[in-house]
Write a protein that holds these residues in place. Structure first.
Motif, mmCIF file in Angstrom:
data_model
loop_
_atom_site.group_PDB
_atom_site.id
_atom_site.type_symbol
_atom_site.label_atom_id
_atom_site.label_comp_id
_atom_site.label_asym_id
_atom_site.label_seq_id
_atom_site.Cartn_x
_atom_site.Cartn_y
_atom_site.Cartn_z
ATOM 1 N N SER A 18 1.632 -9.447 13.621
ATOM 2 C CA SER A 18 0.538 -8.576 13.151
ATOM 3 C C SER A 18 0.065 -8.989 11.763
ATOM 4 C CB SER A 18 1.017 -7.119 13.137
ATOM 5 O OG SER A 18 1.423 -6.713 14.424
ATOM 6 N N ALA A 19 1.009 -9.327 10.884
ATOM 7 C CA ALA A 19 0.636 -9.726 9.522
ATOM 8 C C ALA A 19 -0.104 -11.068 9.519
ATOM 9 C CB ALA A 19 1.882 -9.799 8.657
ATOM 10 N N PHE A 20 0.344 -12.007 10.357
ATOM 11 C CA PHE A 20 -0.362 -13.290 10.452
ATOM 12 C C PHE A 20 -1.785 -13.092 10.972
ATOM 13 C CE2 PHE A 20 3.606 -15.896 10.171
ATOM 14 C CZ PHE A 20 3.120 -16.806 9.245
ATOM 15 N N PHE A 21 -1.921 -12.250 11.971
ATOM 16 C CA PHE A 21 -3.240 -11.975 12.537
ATOM 17 C C PHE A 21 -4.157 -11.353 11.488
ATOM 18 C CE2 PHE A 21 -5.695 -9.526 16.007
ATOM 19 C CZ PHE A 21 -6.634 -10.541 16.078
ATOM 20 N N LEU A 22 -3.634 -10.412 10.709
ATOM 21 C CA LEU A 22 -4.440 -9.774 9.662
ATOM 22 C C LEU A 22 -4.819 -10.767 8.567
ATOM 23 C CD1 LEU A 22 -5.619 -7.108 8.568
ATOM 24 C CD2 LEU A 22 -3.457 -6.762 7.364
ATOM 25 N N PHE A 23 -3.911 -11.662 8.225
ATOM 26 C CA PHE A 23 -4.232 -12.658 7.189
ATOM 27 C C PHE A 23 -5.334 -13.611 7.661
ATOM 28 C CE2 PHE A 23 -3.589 -16.710 5.012
ATOM 29 C CZ PHE A 23 -3.566 -16.291 3.695
ATOM 30 N N ALA A 24 -5.294 -14.006 8.926
ATOM 31 C CA ALA A 24 -6.340 -14.884 9.470
ATOM 32 C C ALA A 24 -7.698 -14.190 9.454
ATOM 33 C CB ALA A 24 -5.967 -15.318 10.886
ATOM 34 N N ALA A 70 10.836 0.998 -1.315
ATOM 35 C CA ALA A 70 10.567 0.428 0.003
ATOM 36 C C ALA A 70 9.735 1.373 0.860
ATOM 37 C CB ALA A 70 11.884 0.095 0.700
ATOM 38 N N VAL A 71 10.061 2.669 0.801
ATOM 39 C CA VAL A 71 9.290 3.655 1.569
ATOM 40 C C VAL A 71 7.882 3.800 0.998
ATOM 41 C CG1 VAL A 71 9.175 6.078 2.241
ATOM 42 C CG2 VAL A 71 11.365 4.878 2.324
ATOM 43 N N VAL A 72 7.773 3.810 -0.335
ATOM 44 C CA VAL A 72 6.450 3.916 -0.964
ATOM 45 C C VAL A 72 5.579 2.716 -0.590
ATOM 46 C CG1 VAL A 72 5.244 3.896 -3.175
ATOM 47 C CG2 VAL A 72 7.206 5.387 -2.844
ATOM 48 N N ALA A 73 6.168 1.516 -0.558
ATOM 49 C CA ALA A 73 5.403 0.325 -0.186
ATOM 50 C C ALA A 73 4.880 0.433 1.245
ATOM 51 C CB ALA A 73 6.272 -0.919 -0.348
ATOM 52 N N SER A 74 5.724 0.937 2.151
ATOM 53 C CA SER A 74 5.282 1.103 3.546
ATOM 54 C C SER A 74 4.178 2.155 3.654
ATOM 55 C CB SER A 74 6.470 1.495 4.424
ATOM 56 O OG SER A 74 7.451 0.481 4.421
ATOM 57 N N THR A 99 0.031 -10.571 2.957
ATOM 58 C CA THR A 99 1.020 -11.284 2.145
ATOM 59 C C THR A 99 2.150 -10.358 1.686
ATOM 60 O OG1 THR A 99 -0.409 -10.888 0.220
ATOM 61 C CG2 THR A 99 -0.589 -13.024 1.339
ATOM 62 N N GLN A 100 1.851 -9.087 1.460
ATOM 63 C CA GLN A 100 2.900 -8.128 1.112
ATOM 64 C C GLN A 100 3.905 -7.980 2.254
ATOM 65 O OE1 GLN A 100 3.662 -6.686 -1.658
ATOM 66 N NE2 GLN A 100 5.244 -5.299 -0.832
ATOM 67 N N ILE A 101 3.415 -7.979 3.475
ATOM 68 C CA ILE A 101 4.315 -7.854 4.624
ATOM 69 C C ILE A 101 5.072 -9.156 4.872
ATOM 70 C CG2 ILE A 101 4.390 -7.433 7.117
ATOM 71 C CD1 ILE A 101 1.930 -5.657 6.761
ATOM 72 N N LEU A 102 4.369 -10.279 4.770
ATOM 73 C CA LEU A 102 4.998 -11.575 5.067
ATOM 74 C C LEU A 102 5.996 -12.006 3.996
ATOM 75 C CD1 LEU A 102 1.857 -13.502 6.364
ATOM 76 C CD2 LEU A 102 3.754 -12.606 7.730
ATOM 77 N N SER A 103 5.980 -11.367 2.854
ATOM 78 C CA SER A 103 6.938 -11.739 1.800
ATOM 79 C C SER A 103 8.336 -11.187 2.044
ATOM 80 C CB SER A 103 6.432 -11.243 0.443
ATOM 81 O OG SER A 103 6.305 -9.824 0.437
ATOM 82 N N HIS A 104 8.529 -10.436 3.122
ATOM 83 C CA HIS A 104 9.840 -9.896 3.482
ATOM 84 C C HIS A 104 10.249 -10.399 4.861
ATOM 85 C CE1 HIS A 104 8.293 -7.046 0.446
ATOM 86 N NE2 HIS A 104 9.582 -6.867 0.111
ATOM 87 N N SER A 131 3.859 -1.182 10.380
ATOM 88 C CA SER A 131 4.354 -0.602 9.127
ATOM 89 C C SER A 131 5.187 0.647 9.398
ATOM 90 C CB SER A 131 3.176 -0.273 8.203
ATOM 91 O OG SER A 131 2.463 -1.431 7.854
ATOM 92 N N ILE A 132 4.737 1.463 10.341
ATOM 93 C CA ILE A 132 5.536 2.634 10.714
ATOM 94 C C ILE A 132 6.876 2.194 11.308
ATOM 95 C CG2 ILE A 132 5.621 4.639 12.238
ATOM 96 C CD1 ILE A 132 2.612 4.874 11.951
ATOM 97 N N LEU A 133 6.836 1.142 12.134
ATOM 98 C CA LEU A 133 8.074 0.639 12.729
ATOM 99 C C LEU A 133 9.029 0.090 11.673
ATOM 100 C CD1 LEU A 133 9.655 -0.027 15.319
ATOM 101 C CD2 LEU A 133 8.414 -2.216 15.407
ATOM 102 N N VAL A 134 8.495 -0.624 10.682
ATOM 103 C CA VAL A 134 9.330 -1.158 9.605
ATOM 104 C C VAL A 134 9.943 -0.034 8.783
ATOM 105 C CG1 VAL A 134 9.241 -2.452 7.441
ATOM 106 C CG2 VAL A 134 8.169 -3.380 9.488
#
Length: 300
Positions: free
Chosen positions: A144-150, A79-83, A130-135, A31-34
């Motif tokens: 990382s997002a897939f791993f967290l969803f699993a 976008a920054v607030v979401a991150s 899902t918030q991360i994977l929607s972009h 998230s910091i990287l994004v």
């Protein structure tokens, strides 16, 4: 629960716990990287727009090139607030998985406390993923997002299976306490048990019972510390037969209206006086036969 089953649940739940912590750390870093990538893309877009080097089709696109920022009013801000919200949620969930501070969660955020299971934690993890994977994101953030969803799906499943007892079964402190109580323990103080006090001559006199002057404290403790009982404790034993010295035999008593034998003398003893009554024999002849009847005893 058998020790082997309890051990299996403990290590299994803690293995999922470690993987969940790792996934949250990866999402936190991604998230910091994004956020950094989005800010760089927005700065480049604004610089090209000022220098009129940006193509017209890129100015009218929905997203800024190379970022997840929408090309609309206040798109950069949201976008920054979401991150930032994803980073904050990752920190909160990470502290909940580390069980610190659980008193704070129990009071202000109970669904992540000790009284709830892993279902709520899994739901939050799936929402973040899902918030991360929607972009459209880079490969590191995608993995990382897939791993967290699993892991979120696994936690929801464990929450349905173990419910509120999941966090208690994986607790390290609870594991240590259960290890100490493998064998049943007995309390030294039994509830409702009060040992009999040690009576001396002074305590007996204070109660109000008479104390013979020719007997020592040992005999008093053994025979006169409980005058309510008929049979005293033995004070001395004579010979090898184990006979009790000076036994107190209870006084013989009879029912008040007991039938008496013919010619017998009935004696009743009370605390104040004694009365004697003698039964007489009365003979009556009837058809050559004698019938003897004793009169009814006198009522006192």
């Amino acid at each position: 629960m058998a020790p082997n089953t309890r051990t299996m649940f403990f290590f299994g739940l803690n293995a999922v716990r470690v993987l969940s912590i790792v996934s949250l750390i990866l999402v936190f870093a991604s998230s910091i990287l994004v956020m950094v990538t989005n800010i760089k893309a927005v700065n480049a877009f604004q610089a090209n727009k000022i220098n009129n080097t940006t193509e017209s089709d890129m100015v009218d696109c929905d997203y800024i090139e190379g970022s997840t920022v929408p090309n609309q009013a206040a798109g950069v801000f949201w976008a920054v607030v979401a991150s930032l919200l994803i980073i904050f949620q990752s920190i909160v969930l990470l502290l909940s998985e580390c069980s610190w501070p659980m008193a704070f969660f129990d009071k202000f955020f109970p669904v992540l406390g000790t009284k709830f299971g892993l279902g709520a934690l899994g739901i939050f993890q799936c929402l973040i993923a899902t918030q991360i994977l929607s972009h459209h994101v880079d490969d590191f953030t995608l993995v990382s997002a897939f791993f967290l969803f699993a892991l979120g799906c696994v936690n929801m499943l464990l929450g349905l299976i173990f419910r509120a007892a999941a966090k208690q079964k994986r607790s390290i402190r609870g594991w240590r306490e259960q290890g100490k109580d493998v064998l049943p323990t007995t309390s030294k103080e039994v509830s409702g048990f009060h040992p009999r006090p040690f009576h001396t001559r002074g305590s007996i006199e204070k109660i109000g019972f008479p104390v013979p002057q020719d007997r020592d404290d040992a005999s008093i403790r053994s025979t006169e510390k409980a005058p309510a009982y008929s049979w005293p404790m033995p004070t001395a034993r004579s010979g090898g037969l184990g006979e009790i010295a000076n036994p107190q035999i209870p006084q013989e008593s009879r029912p008040r209206f007991a039938p008496t034998l013919l010619g017998a003398s009935v004696t009743r003893s009370n605390t104040t006086a004694s009365t004697e009554s003698t039964a007489t024999i009365e003979s009556f002849g009837h058809d050559g036969e004698d019938e003897r009847r004793a009169p009814s005893p006198r009522r006192f």
